[in-house]
Structure formats: C-alpha cells, structure tokens
Design a protein around this motif. Sequence first.
Motif, PDB file in Angstrom:
ATOM      1  N   PRO A   1      41.433  -6.171  41.035  1.00 12.04           N
ATOM      2  CA  PRO A   1      41.191  -4.971  41.360  1.00 12.04           C
ATOM      3  C   PRO A   1      41.579  -4.087  40.248  1.00 12.04           C
ATOM      4  CG  PRO A   1      42.001  -5.516  43.277  1.00 12.04           C
ATOM      5  CD  PRO A   1      42.437  -6.707  42.367  1.00 12.04           C
ATOM      6  N   GLY A   2      40.711  -3.000  39.742  1.00 12.05           N
ATOM      7  CA  GLY A   2      41.153  -2.210  38.715  1.00 12.05           C
ATOM      8  C   GLY A   2      40.630  -2.693  37.095  1.00 12.05           C
ATOM      9  N   ASN A   3      40.196  -3.943  37.231  1.00 12.61           N
ATOM     10  CA  ASN A   3      39.135  -4.404  36.305  1.00 12.61           C
ATOM     11  C   ASN A   3      37.751  -3.902  36.623  1.00 12.61           C
ATOM     12  OD1 ASN A   3      40.958  -5.021  34.334  1.00 12.61           O
ATOM     13  ND2 ASN A   3      40.873  -7.432  34.605  1.00 12.61           N
ATOM     14  N   THR A   4      36.745  -4.106  35.678  1.00 20.32           N
ATOM     15  CA  THR A   4      35.274  -3.756  36.070  1.00 20.32           C
ATOM     16  C   THR A   4      34.639  -5.290  36.042  1.00 20.32           C
ATOM     17  OG1 THR A   4      34.706  -3.335  33.899  1.00 20.32           O
ATOM     18  CG2 THR A   4      35.710  -1.598  35.001  1.00 20.32           C
ATOM     19  N   VAL A   5      33.184  -4.817  36.680  1.00 18.13           N
ATOM     20  CA  VAL A   5      32.312  -6.099  36.309  1.00 18.13           C
ATOM     21  C   VAL A   5      32.061  -6.243  34.938  1.00 18.13           C
ATOM     22  CG1 VAL A   5      29.823  -6.057  36.633  1.00 18.13           C
ATOM     23  CG2 VAL A   5      31.172  -5.341  38.680  1.00 18.13           C
TER      24      VAL A   5
ATOM     25  N   GLY B   1      30.657  -0.554  34.044  1.00 16.55           N
ATOM     26  CA  GLY B   1      30.337  -1.037  35.419  1.00 16.55           C
ATOM     27  C   GLY B   1      31.246  -0.526  36.540  1.00 16.55           C
ATOM     28  N   VAL B   2      31.030  -1.024  37.688  1.00 13.49           N
ATOM     29  CA  VAL B   2      31.927  -0.394  38.761  1.00 13.49           C
ATOM     30  C   VAL B   2      33.162  -1.112  38.499  1.00 13.49           C
ATOM     31  CG1 VAL B   2      30.336   0.004  40.451  1.00 13.49           C
ATOM     32  CG2 VAL B   2      30.896  -2.143  40.368  1.00 13.49           C
ATOM     33  N   TYR B   3      34.224  -0.352  39.262  1.00  9.30           N
ATOM     34  CA  TYR B   3      35.724  -1.108  39.310  1.00  9.30           C
ATOM     35  C   TYR B   3      35.452  -2.060  40.351  1.00  9.30           C
ATOM     36  CZ  TYR B   3      37.719   1.903  35.923  1.00  9.30           C
ATOM     37  OH  TYR B   3      38.033   2.614  34.756  1.00  9.30           O
ATOM     38  N   LEU B   4      36.469  -3.218  40.295  1.00  9.63           N
ATOM     39  CA  LEU B   4      36.596  -4.158  41.302  1.00  9.63           C
ATOM     40  C   LEU B   4      37.519  -3.723  42.347  1.00  9.63           C
ATOM     41  CD1 LEU B   4      36.691  -7.390  38.981  1.00  9.63           C
ATOM     42  CD2 LEU B   4      34.640  -6.173  40.000  1.00  9.63           C
ATOM     43  N   VAL B   5      37.121  -3.846  43.678  1.00  4.98           N
ATOM     44  CA  VAL B   5      38.157  -3.600  44.688  1.00  4.98           C
ATOM     45  C   VAL B   5      38.014  -4.592  45.606  1.00  4.98           C
ATOM     46  CG1 VAL B   5      37.617  -1.155  44.306  1.00  4.98           C
ATOM     47  CG2 VAL B   5      36.421  -2.058  46.174  1.00  4.98           C
ATOM     48  N   PRO B   6      39.162  -4.922  46.492  1.00  2.56           N
ATOM     49  CA  PRO B   6      39.107  -5.994  47.396  1.00  2.56           C
ATOM     50  C   PRO B   6      38.066  -5.880  48.354  1.00  2.56           C
ATOM     51  CG  PRO B   6      41.499  -4.908  46.935  1.00  2.56           C
ATOM     52  CD  PRO B   6      40.317  -4.151  46.345  1.00  2.56           C
ATOM     53  N   GLY B   7      37.611  -6.948  48.812  1.00  2.00           N
ATOM     54  CA  GLY B   7      36.518  -7.098  49.652  1.00  2.00           C
ATOM     55  C   GLY B   7      35.143  -7.023  49.150  1.00  2.00           C
ATOM     56  N   MET B   8      35.167  -6.847  48.046  1.00  2.00           N
ATOM     57  CA  MET B   8      33.874  -6.934  47.022  1.00  2.00           C
ATOM     58  C   MET B   8      33.625  -8.689  46.999  1.00  2.00           C
ATOM     59  SD  MET B   8      33.828  -4.645  43.993  1.00  2.00           S
ATOM     60  CE  MET B   8      32.322  -4.766  43.445  1.00  2.00           C
TER      61      MET B   8
ATOM     62  N   LEU C   1      47.691   1.410  34.976  1.00  2.00           N
ATOM     63  CA  LEU C   1      46.399   1.755  34.866  1.00  2.00           C
ATOM     64  C   LEU C   1      45.986   3.422  35.039  1.00  2.00           C
ATOM     65  CD1 LEU C   1      44.089  -1.263  35.393  1.00  2.00           C
ATOM     66  CD2 LEU C   1      44.503  -0.089  33.385  1.00  2.00           C
ATOM     67  N   TYR C   2      45.067   4.119  34.381  1.00  2.00           N
ATOM     68  CA  TYR C   2      44.738   5.460  34.856  1.00  2.00           C
ATOM     69  C   TYR C   2      43.244   5.170  34.847  1.00  2.00           C
ATOM     70  CZ  TYR C   2      42.457   9.942  33.682  1.00  2.00           C
ATOM     71  OH  TYR C   2      41.643  10.839  34.154  1.00  2.00           O
ATOM     72  N   TYR C   3      43.039   5.848  36.019  1.00  2.00           N
ATOM     73  CA  TYR C   3      41.549   5.594  36.636  1.00  2.00           C
ATOM     74  C   TYR C   3      40.837   7.163  36.424  1.00  2.00           C
ATOM     75  CZ  TYR C   3      43.187   1.298  38.290  1.00  2.00           C
ATOM     76  OH  TYR C   3      43.689  -0.072  38.299  1.00  2.00           O
ATOM     77  N   PRO C   4      39.604   6.952  36.178  1.00  2.00           N
ATOM     78  CA  PRO C   4      38.760   8.265  36.108  1.00  2.00           C
ATOM     79  C   PRO C   4      38.826   8.700  37.489  1.00  2.00           C
ATOM     80  CG  PRO C   4      37.488   6.130  35.849  1.00  2.00           C
ATOM     81  CD  PRO C   4      38.888   6.019  36.019  1.00  2.00           C
TER      82      PRO C   4
ATOM     83  N   PRO D   1      41.538   2.029  42.363  1.00  2.00           N
ATOM     84  CA  PRO D   1      40.720   1.837  41.266  1.00  2.00           C
ATOM     85  C   PRO D   1      39.185   2.271  41.513  1.00  2.00           C
ATOM     86  CG  PRO D   1      41.497  -0.226  41.945  1.00  2.00           C
ATOM     87  CD  PRO D   1      42.135   1.221  42.685  1.00  2.00           C
ATOM     88  N   CYS D   2      39.041   2.613  42.702  1.00  2.00           N
ATOM     89  CA  CYS D   2      37.651   2.710  43.266  1.00  2.00           C
ATOM     90  C   CYS D   2      37.255   4.370  42.829  1.00  2.00           C
ATOM     91  CB  CYS D   2      37.492   2.831  44.869  1.00  2.00           C
ATOM     92  SG  CYS D   2      37.982   4.006  45.683  1.00  2.00           S
ATOM     93  N   GLY D   3      38.405   5.027  42.381  1.00  2.00           N
ATOM     94  CA  GLY D   3      38.021   6.561  41.923  1.00  2.00           C
ATOM     95  C   GLY D   3      38.081   7.570  43.033  1.00  2.00           C
ATOM     96  N   SER D   4      38.363   7.222  44.274  1.00  2.00           N
ATOM     97  CA  SER D   4      38.612   8.121  45.333  1.00  2.00           C
ATOM     98  C   SER D   4      39.597   9.219  45.366  1.00  2.00           C
ATOM     99  CB  SER D   4      38.732   7.245  46.564  1.00  2.00           C
ATOM    100  OG  SER D   4      40.200   6.783  46.594  1.00  2.00           O
ATOM    101  N   GLY D   5      40.503   8.641  44.327  1.00  2.00           N
ATOM    102  CA  GLY D   5      41.608   9.791  44.168  1.00  2.00           C
ATOM    103  C   GLY D   5      42.797   9.570  45.146  1.00  2.00           C
ATOM    104  N   LYS D   6      42.744   8.873  46.245  1.00  2.00           N
ATOM    105  CA  LYS D   6      43.583   8.418  47.280  1.00  2.00           C
ATOM    106  C   LYS D   6      44.550   7.325  46.532  1.00  2.00           C
ATOM    107  CE  LYS D   6      40.525   8.755  51.005  1.00  2.00           C
ATOM    108  NZ  LYS D   6      39.584   8.092  51.952  1.00  2.00           N
ATOM    109  N   LYS D   7      45.912   7.253  47.250  1.00  2.00           N
ATOM    110  CA  LYS D   7      46.558   5.909  46.906  1.00  2.00           C
ATOM    111  C   LYS D   7      45.714   4.666  47.223  1.00  2.00           C
ATOM    112  CE  LYS D   7      51.094   8.125  46.707  1.00  2.00           C
ATOM    113  NZ  LYS D   7      52.369   8.089  47.136  1.00  2.00           N
TER     114      LYS D   7
END
Length: 325
Positions: free
Chosen positions: A214-218, A264-271, A17-20, A48-54
Amino acid sequence: MTVRAGGYRLVNNSGRLYYPNSTQHKGMTLRVSQPQRGVKVQRNDPCPCGSGKKYKRCCGSSSTQERPKTHPQKPKIRLKTEADILGIRRAGQLVLDTLDMVESRLAPGLTTDEINTWVHEFTLKHNAIPAPLNYRGFPKSVCTSVNEVICHGIPGPRVLKEGDILNVDVTSILSGYYADANKTYFIGSPGSSAQKIVAVARQSLKEGLTMVKPGNTVGDIGWAIQAYAESQGCSVVRDFVGHGIGFDFHEPPQVPHFGQRGDGVYLVPGMVFTIEPMINLGGHELVILEDQWTAVTKDGSLSAQFEQTILVTDEGWESLTPYPL
Ligand code: MF3
Ligand code: CO
Ligand code: CO
C-alpha cells in the motif's frame, strides 16, 4: 504542487509518505523520496488511495467489510473481500496443481496439443472451467508458448524438442473465481541463452513484487521490472500487461511491466492483479501471427515469462498462486 515529479514521492518530516488530496502536508517540511520497498503505511497515516481519510478508517480497516468496495481513485477497480480472496486462493491452488501435473509429464517429443488435453481434462475433473477456452475466440484451454513465442501460443501439432523453452499459462475458473499463473520450463537441457532469458524473466517477477505494498503505485512495479531487465541487456514487452483478476479474466487496472515511478493508481489492500513480465533476449517488438493470437518476437529472439496472481495486503503482498521463484 507537483507530488509525482519524476516519479518521486513527497514525505513529511517523520519520513512518512505524503499523498495527493490529503491535508497532511500543512505545516510540515516535505522532502522527496524514492518509492519505498520496505516501509509500511501506518494506521494513522492518510490513506494512500487519496480519500483524505485515515488509512485505518479507509482501505486499511482491519475488517475487509468496512473497506471501500471499489478503489477510491478508480471506481472500476473492485476490491476483494475476505470471502473473495478465499475463492481466488482456491482457484489459484488448482492452477498450481495443474502446472505441477504438466511439469511432471514434460518431455521432448510431445506436442503442445497433448498438453492442452491434459490441462482441459484435469480442470474439468476438478469441477473448474479452463478460462482460455472460447475467451474472445481463443480455441484451446491453455496457452503454450515455445522459444520465440512471447505469449498466447495456441496448442497444436508443434513437437517439443530438446533445448526448447516452453511457457505454460493456466487460468482456471473455480466457483466463479479466476486465478492466473504461468511458468517457463526447459525441455531437456537448456543452452546458455535459454538459461539466461529464463533466469532474467524469473527475477523480473521478483523485482516487481518488491514494489507491491500500500502506498506504492502500479508504475513502481513496472519501473522496477524494466530497470532490472534492461540492466541485464534484455527487453520488456510493451504490448501485453498484467491485469486485475478475480471476478473476471481481465479486470482493471492494467499493470505494465515498464514505466515510471509513481505513475498509475496507488496500491491498496484488497486489490488483486497479475504480474507477468514477458522478457525478450533481443528487442521488445512483436508480431502477431495469422492466427490472430500467437505473439512472437519480431527479431526471432527467445522470450520467457513468469506470472502469479497477487493480493495487496496491509503488509505488502500475498501470492494467491504461490510458487517459489
Ligand atoms: N493467461 C493470459 C494472461 O496471462 C491470457 C490468455 S488469453 C487467451 O493474461 F485467450 F489466450 F487465453
Ligand atoms: Co494474466
Ligand atoms: Co496468464
């Protein structure tokens, strides 16, 4: 570049996946993909949160301590640590035990107020608090929603009769942590329309769960539920949604059970959030009764619902109120 046109996601030439907000696309061939049900975000992929970090240095860190405390796209979403997850899982087990206790006693001739008494006393006996009681003025300890009642039915003198469907929605607070789950039960033997709406509602929750990773959205969750429920000739309630949960009864994000892929927001672990599709046999429109709580179908058709509290994990999801669907 529009990355979410039509709810599609761009993927690079390795199929990832490519993320914004990431720079991953530079020099890569991009193609368009559907939201993915199975494929995992890899540790070296952009988060997938879009932070730009790995991913492995951000939301995918193997230690929950090193993960962000809040969702980088939407800081009002508080992510849960390992300790929080344990607390919610314990509250969730009590919710399941409460539902089992109720189920074992259900029979025609009971009033919904009797169910309220059982839930109230069982919850207190287990050192917990029934979250509905006095929540925004709700007068009872559990929601009991019969037949055309979509949700937020207030326990009272209504007598359950053979052939009814009954949703029991339990939310407990244990050691400060909230968990929320519900099921729809048959009272005696169901007719064919009762069987149909309960089966479609159950499968709707399952369809939503296939999107949780992670990487899918709401929006992917709501899209999958709506596509399925409408394919069965049923409708999805719009006015009530799933919700973040854990530290409070209703936290961000909202989780609509309808919508567009990629919204909607990207799903990330811990949600941690609920998925709780309310499915009607007729139209989706509703009416709120004079008590200001009870939501009924406008056309009087049957409505059913199943709800679980879901944790987003690295692999996909884990239910913190797990029961077989
Ligand atoms: N348990 C419901 C939900 O799934 C909320 C009930 S609010 C109450 O979100 F006040 F009616 F209890
Ligand atoms: Co809920
Ligand atoms: Co609930």
